[in-house]
Motif scaffolding. Structure first.
Motif, PDB file in Angstrom:
ATOM      1  N   PRO A 436       0.804  -1.336  -0.023  1.00 31.74           N
ATOM      2  CA  PRO A 436       0.128  -0.271   0.182  1.00 31.74           C
ATOM      3  C   PRO A 436       0.780   1.199   0.091  1.00 31.74           C
ATOM      4  O   PRO A 436       0.448   2.376  -0.481  1.00 31.74           O
ATOM      5  CB  PRO A 436      -0.675  -0.014   1.253  1.00 31.74           C
ATOM      6  N   GLU A 437       2.101   1.290   0.796  1.00 34.30           N
ATOM      7  CA  GLU A 437       2.778   2.501   0.771  1.00 34.30           C
ATOM      8  C   GLU A 437       3.341   2.791  -0.591  1.00 34.30           C
ATOM      9  O   GLU A 437       3.299   3.729  -1.057  1.00 34.30           O
ATOM     10  CB  GLU A 437       3.964   2.314   1.653  1.00 34.30           C
ATOM     11  N   GLN A 438       3.910   1.808  -1.463  1.00 29.34           N
ATOM     12  CA  GLN A 438       4.456   2.063  -2.834  1.00 29.34           C
ATOM     13  C   GLN A 438       3.146   2.625  -3.640  1.00 29.34           C
ATOM     14  O   GLN A 438       3.528   3.563  -4.618  1.00 29.34           O
ATOM     15  CB  GLN A 438       4.924   0.959  -3.381  1.00 29.34           C
ATOM     16  N   ALA A 439       2.035   2.124  -3.514  1.00 29.36           N
ATOM     17  CA  ALA A 439       0.792   2.478  -4.587  1.00 29.36           C
ATOM     18  C   ALA A 439       0.393   3.877  -3.906  1.00 29.36           C
ATOM     19  O   ALA A 439       0.154   4.687  -4.864  1.00 29.36           O
ATOM     20  CB  ALA A 439      -0.352   1.439  -4.035  1.00 29.36           C
ATOM     21  N   THR A 440       0.325   4.074  -2.581  1.00 27.16           N
ATOM     22  CA  THR A 440      -0.198   5.477  -2.258  1.00 27.16           C
ATOM     23  C   THR A 440       0.927   6.572  -2.794  1.00 27.16           C
ATOM     24  O   THR A 440       0.846   7.788  -3.135  1.00 27.16           O
ATOM     25  CB  THR A 440      -0.527   5.920  -0.789  1.00 27.16           C
ATOM     26  N   ALA A 441       2.167   6.466  -2.493  1.00 30.39           N
ATOM     27  CA  ALA A 441       3.372   7.029  -2.977  1.00 30.39           C
ATOM     28  C   ALA A 441       3.244   7.398  -4.572  1.00 30.39           C
ATOM     29  O   ALA A 441       3.538   8.517  -5.102  1.00 30.39           O
ATOM     30  CB  ALA A 441       4.775   6.533  -2.866  1.00 30.39           C
ATOM     31  N   ALA A 442       2.798   6.339  -5.387  1.00 27.76           N
ATOM     32  CA  ALA A 442       2.822   6.570  -6.685  1.00 27.76           C
ATOM     33  C   ALA A 442       1.619   7.435  -7.024  1.00 27.76           C
ATOM     34  O   ALA A 442       1.592   8.363  -7.729  1.00 27.76           O
ATOM     35  CB  ALA A 442       2.436   5.184  -7.465  1.00 27.76           C
TER      36      ALA A 442
END
Length: 894
Positions: A436-442
């Motif tokens: 989720p962290e990578q997705a929201t950072a994207a």
């Protein structure tokens, strides 16, 4: 800036490696092996003073002995041999070289030049382009080129990666190969003595095989060149970068490594923002951002909906969204979700459809969220369960996600059990993340990128031109201060400077002694403020040199005596030169702000706005922008500060007049553009309330500036006011001037008044209107490489002539259009003559253009102007006119 001969550098027909040795671990031997293994289609030659057998290929003893001039030479020899080799290659006909050798900046020739300068001097007569020195080299997998000593090959792809760090280049290549990331170009700049970021941004920005450009930057040496190329490239494709030296210690280390001055990191952020690029913090984020920007389309806005089968994962996504915005689901959307989801679903965003969700439940919820008008984007998340296999869910949902008109990101949590689903979505070009962290950072990267792109396309409102009561007087005031050898203007001169640019200041008088101060206070009217004047004291309040709200002569006399004692005790070295007396301004509802100009060693003058007052250093609430500003950019500068929320008003405090701050910022922007010697300027405080803005105190530091072309001290070329003139057509007086960003409304009315046939002749296809994004592109031009002259009858735009120059300034593509009431009256000829005169003055070699054969007005104008015509395809004519510069006189930046 120049892209001349970069095609020889990155797509050579034949390559010579100079300095191939017997040692298998030598640089030359590594380059040779890399070239052979990459599969370059074309001859490869090895050069060494001592011939030996090299994989059955001959080794030539000199450049002169080569069968023909190589398109590209890779030089791996000691530093002191490089200038002579470059000279030999240039004379032979080579036009590109990669210099891997280090030590050219430190080494010296017999006449005292650095070896690097001697190399450039040898290259210049032949227009030979040099990558390096002190670099790893370049890889172009699509052309089978690996002209480097990198440990291995690069995979082919559509990302271009450019780095200043050689060590980082080898590490990143290994990292990318492990993850299957391919490249159109992989380039190590090294010391970038010739080919630099500006050149490569121009080249890669128009390269059809590159869909995104990734940069690792330690420093920028040529700010205007960099900004001009970056703005052009960022309009064509995503440009994403990591900048080292964010902290002061890191900045010093980066400067030491590259030999360039390190600028302030907030200034670099402002430059990135102005160019429409995206800055990320880590190298992994660099590639994540490139993949995201390439795969996520149809941007609509920042409101994100999260669809998940795990409540914890949804909460984590919401938490890590940080400054992002979760969509607030409407009652209608909630009702539609109620109809297709279990009764215990989350009834909010994130939308938790429960861990037992089968494919149909996913599909039903997806249809609702993808059709919800309040949802700008969707994060689709799945955690593996034993009930519903991830692969089945992925296959069922794929058609919906692939055809979605809403931006979609997916997150497949887990390892082996979701590997097939993740691979399927990767293969289908859907953005896919592991956490989720990578997705929201994207998502936040997408938001920031599109915000930067939107800023490029915003058109400021038309406004009256700024009037300057005494621009020449301002220059004379600065020149007089420099002639006296002073560095800081005293307070009264500083306010006179502001007054010359129409910035409202509190009434102030400078006096020599107490008696004169008393007389001044009577003239101004009590209450007054009293301040010391001393060249040695910049911050008067720090030494007790300020007394406020003095209501009568007795208070003033007492304050003056006490002030002298305090200053003498605190700063015995200070020379007291008198006082300033100024009217007290009582505006109890006003906000204290600071506006000013600072000088960056790389990007030149920058503008600052933030919260002012005595705590300005402590709070550090400020934002920075590069001049020149327009109203949109000025408002954006204000909005990026914490004080912006206060300025909107709260409780019983009315909103401040933002237009007054915008006006001050625009006037300071013009001052920064006009007066190169102004190195630092602070207005603190600038009081702002519902009535307007007024400067209470000002500091100005000046320094000698070398005579240069007007505005050349700025990173962005300012509006060239010197090109304005008047024109008489049939007894009517028209204003002919360069286009400005605030001409969008005028240009829109101009196109709206055109007939469909006129628009077809201008744009080669039938259209009813010109969209705002295109209008912004036509108005917000880069005066460094573009020009558009418009003719105005009052406030009505009645004609335009524009040209866009290539990066080498060889050719300028032009277009002319005149409003129907002015056609056939000589306006088109006047506009084109002005454009040609400008292009000749800037050294452009040739004017080129195209028009339809049926465009009789343009055909007649071309004949009258001496432009040659040649028939082309599909009923078009090619127009060409030599402007007088020989192509051989063009010089790349070396």
């Amino acid at each position: 800036m120049s892209v001349r001969h970069l095609d020889r550098l990155f797509n050579p027909r034949h390559v010579a490696v100079i300095g191939v040795s017997h040692r298998p671990d030598g640089v030359g031997a590594l380059v040779w092996r890399n070239l052979r293994e990459a599969g370059l289609q074309g001859p490869m030659w090895a050069v060494n003073r001592t011939p030996f057998d090299l994989d059955g290929a001959p080794v030539f003893t000199s450049v002169e002995a080569l069968p023909q001039a190589p398109d590209l030479a890779v030089i791996c020899t000691p530093a002191d041999s490089v200038p002579a080799l470059v000279d030999q290659l240039g004379r032979r006909g080579t036009r590109a070289a990669i210099v891997l050798s280090a030590g050219l900046r430190e080494g010296r020739t017999a006449d005292g030049r650095s070896l690097e300068q001697a190399m450039l001097d040898a290259a210049r007569p032949h227009l030979l382009r040099i990558l390096g020195p002190n670099c790893i080299g370049a890889l172009v997998p699509g052309h089978g080129l690996n002209a480097s000593f990198a440990p291995g090959q690069a995979l082919p792809g559509e990302l271009a990666f450019v780095t200043q760090s050689g060590a980082l280049a080898t590490a990143m290549l290994d990292w990318a190969n492990a993850r299957g990331i391919g490249f159109s170009h992989f380039v190590s700049l090294g010391d970038s003595a010739d080919v630099d970021f500006g050149d490569l941004l121009d080249y890669l920005g128009s390269d059809p095989h590159t869909r995104a450009i990734l940069l690792y930057i330690e420093s920028v040496k040529h700010a205007r060149k960099f900004m001009s190329a970056a703005r052009a490239a960022a309009r064509n494709k995503p440009v994403v970068l990591v900048k080292a030296g964010r902290r002061p210690d890191g900045a010093r280390a980066a400067a030491s490594h590259t030999g360039a001055l390190a600028g302030s990191d907030p200034v670099f952020d402002a430059a990135v923002r102005r160019a429409g690029m995206l800055r990320v913090d880590t190298l992994e984020s660099l590639f994540d951002a490139a993949q995201t920007l390439a795969r996520v389309h149809h941007w609509r806005g920042p409101r994100l909906a999260v669809l998940t089968n795990g409540g914890g994962a949804g909460v984590l996504a919401a938490d890590t969204l940080g400054g992002g915005e979760l969509a607030t689901l409407s009652d209608a959307t909630l009702a539609r979700l109620d109809a297709c989801l279990p009764a215990n679903w989350s009834r909010g965003n994130p939308v938790d459809i429960i861990g037992d969700a089968p494919p149909q439940r996913y599909m039903d919820a997806l249809r609702v969220l993808l059709g919800a008008p309040e949802v700008d984007g969707l994060l689709f998340m799945h955690a593996p369960t034993a009930i519903a296999p991830a692969t089945g869910i992925a296959q069922a949902c794929l058609p919906l996600l692939r055809e979605a008109g809403t931006p979609v990101l997916t997150c497949w949590l887990g390892g082996q059990r979701v590997a097939a689903a993740r691979a399927l979505y990767d293969e289908q070009g859907i953005a896919c993340y592991a956490t989720p962290e990578q997705a929201t950072a994207a998502w936040l990267q997408l938001r920031d990128y599109h915000a930067a792109q939107a800023a490029l396309m915003q058109l400021p409102q038309s406004r009256a031109e700024l009037q300057y009561p005494d621009r020449e007087g301002a220059r004379a005031l600065v020149d007089a201060a420099l002639a006296r050898g002073g560095e800081w203007l005293d307070e009264l001169d500083a306010k006179h400077l502001l007054g010359a640019y129409g910035i409202p200041c509190v009434v102030t008088e400078r006096v020599a002694d107490l008696d004169a101060a008393l007389a001044a206070a009577e003239r101004i009217g009590y209450p007054v403020a009293l301040k010391i004047v001393s060249p040695q004291v910049l911050h008067k309040s720090d030494v007790g040199g300020v007394a406020l709200d003095l209501r009568n002569a007795a208070q003033l006399r007492e304050a003056a005596h006490a002030m002298n004692e305090r200053v003498t005790h605190a700063r015995p070295d200070a020379r007291l030169a008198g006082f300033t007396v100024q009217a007290m301004v009582h505006r109890p509802q006003a906000f204290e702000t600071i506006v000013g100009i600072a000088s960056d060693p790389v990007f030149g003058p920058v503008l600052l706005f933030g919260e002012g007052g005595t705590a300005v250093e402590v709070r550090a609430d400020r934002a920075i922008a590069l001049p020149p500003l327009n109203t949109v950019l000025a408002r954006d500068l204000i909005a990026r500060t914490g004080v912006a929320a206060l300025l909107r008003g709260y409780r019983s405090r009315p909103p401040a007049k933002l237009d007054a701050i915008v006006d001050v910022l625009l006037r300071l922007s013009q001052l920064a553009s006009d007066l190169a010697p102004v190195a630092e300027l602070d207005i603190n405080p600038l009081l702002v309330d519902a009535e307007g803005a007024i400067a209470l105190d000002a500091r100005v530091r000046v320094r000698p500036a070398a005579p240069t072309r007007e505005g050349s001290h700025l990173a962005l070329r300012p509006y060239p006011s010197g090109l304005e003139r008047t024109l008489s057509i049939d007894g009517a007086t028209l204003r002919l001037r360069p286009i400005r960003p605030d001409d969008g409304e005028r240009l829109s009315r101009f196109y709206e008044a055109c007939s469909p046939e006129d628009l077809r002749l201008r744009f080669f296809f039938t259209r009813r209107e010109v969209p705002p994004s295109e209008l912004a592109r036509y108005c917000q031009i880069d005066y460094e490489r573009e020009m558009a002259f418009i003719a105005l009858a009052g406030d009505t735009l009645c004609g335009e002539a524009r040209a866009v120059c290539d990066p080498d300034n060889d050719t300028a593509e032009f277009a002319v259009q005149v409003a129907q009431p002015w056609q056939g009256r000589g306006l088109g000829r006047a506009l084109l003559d002005q454009l040609i005169e400008h292009l000749r003055a800037r050294g452009t070699r040739e004017l080129v253009g195209w028009c339809l054969e049926v465009n009789h007005g343009m055909v007649n104008l071309a004949r009258a102007t001496g432009i040659g015509m040649r028939g082309g395809a599909d009923g078009t004519l090619e127009l060409r006119m030599a402007l007088g510069r020989s192509i051989d006189s063009a010089r790349p930046h070396t």
